[in-house]
Design an enzyme around this catalytic site. Structure first.
Site, PDB file in Angstrom:
ATOM      1  N   CYS A  52      16.204  54.434   4.967  1.00  0.00           N
ATOM      2  CA  CYS A  52      17.247  54.702   5.795  1.00  0.00           C
ATOM      3  C   CYS A  52      18.220  53.470   5.810  1.00  0.00           C
ATOM      4  CB  CYS A  52      17.032  55.541   7.141  1.00  0.00           C
ATOM      5  SG  CYS A  52      18.412  56.178   7.908  1.00  0.00           S
ATOM      6  N   HIS A 147      13.598  59.730   5.135  1.00  0.00           N
ATOM      7  CA  HIS A 147      12.657  59.026   5.982  1.00  0.00           C
ATOM      8  C   HIS A 147      11.166  59.846   5.312  1.00  0.00           C
ATOM      9  CE1 HIS A 147      14.269  56.679   9.123  1.00  0.00           C
ATOM     10  NE2 HIS A 147      15.374  57.770   9.002  1.00  0.00           N
ATOM     11  N   GLU A 149       8.490  59.035   5.536  1.00  0.00           N
ATOM     12  CA  GLU A 149       7.196  58.817   6.667  1.00  0.00           C
ATOM     13  C   GLU A 149       7.183  59.922   7.580  1.00  0.00           C
ATOM     14  OE1 GLU A 149      10.612  56.942   9.178  1.00  0.00           O
ATOM     15  OE2 GLU A 149      10.102  57.225   6.762  1.00  0.00           O
TER      16      GLU A 149
END
Length: 171
Positions: A52, A147, A149
């Site tokens: 990001c 993202h 994660e």
């Protein structure tokens, strides 16, 4: 390996722009520190994954610019949206994610003019660049606008770990 992840909007002065009214307050110290980390990683060949804001910073570090406001890539404050991205075949990302994927996303800025040497390696349906990388032969330098994660697809993170170990993913 090094991961540079999400956070405050990059200061528009870093890429020669005046702030848009919708650009959030920058973190000048964090911009300086993370840009220095990116430059050091690139100089030393340290595997680098931008997430990001990290993708935006990589682009700015290499002389690129940003779109300061973009609609449709974030939910309400603190809520991830999902949308599809199309990896570019033949790229590092395209080898890591060979098929279109739905990704968790939360951003309102994006890459505008590409930084020196960077290749776009994924796009959203609206044309937004969703991933950047340096060409093969320049080490592992990959950045994604989403993202990973925050999702359950671990392939991008596994690719960074494999690069840091000096192996292929899964090997």
């Amino acid at each position: 390996g090094l991961v540079i992840a999400g956070g405050a909007d990059v200061a528009p002065a870093r890429y020669g722009a005046e702030p848009d009214p919708r650009t959030g307050p920058p973190s000048l110290d964090r911009d300086a520190w993370e840009l220095a980390l990116i430059e050091a990683a690139l100089a030393d060949g340290v595997p680098l994954l931008g997430i990001c804001r990290g993708m935006q910073l990589l682009n700015v570090a290499l002389g690129g610019t940003l779109v300061q406001h973009l609609d449709g890539h974030a939910g309400p404050p603190g809520v991830f949206e999902r949308h599809a991205v199309e990896p570019v075949p033949g790229t590092l990302l395209g080898r890591t994610l060979p098929e279109p994927v739905s990704v968790p996303t939360y951003h309102h800025q994006a890459v505008d003019r590409l930084g020196s040497g960077l290749l776009p390696s994924a796009h959203a349906a609206d044309g937004t660049i969703e991933a950047l990388e340096l060409p093969a032969g320049r080490g592992f330098t990959l950045a994604v606008q989403w993202h990973p994660e925050a999702g359950d697809d671990t392939r991008v993170m596994e690719a960074l770990v494999a690069a840091a170990r000096g192996t292929s993913p899964g090997g």
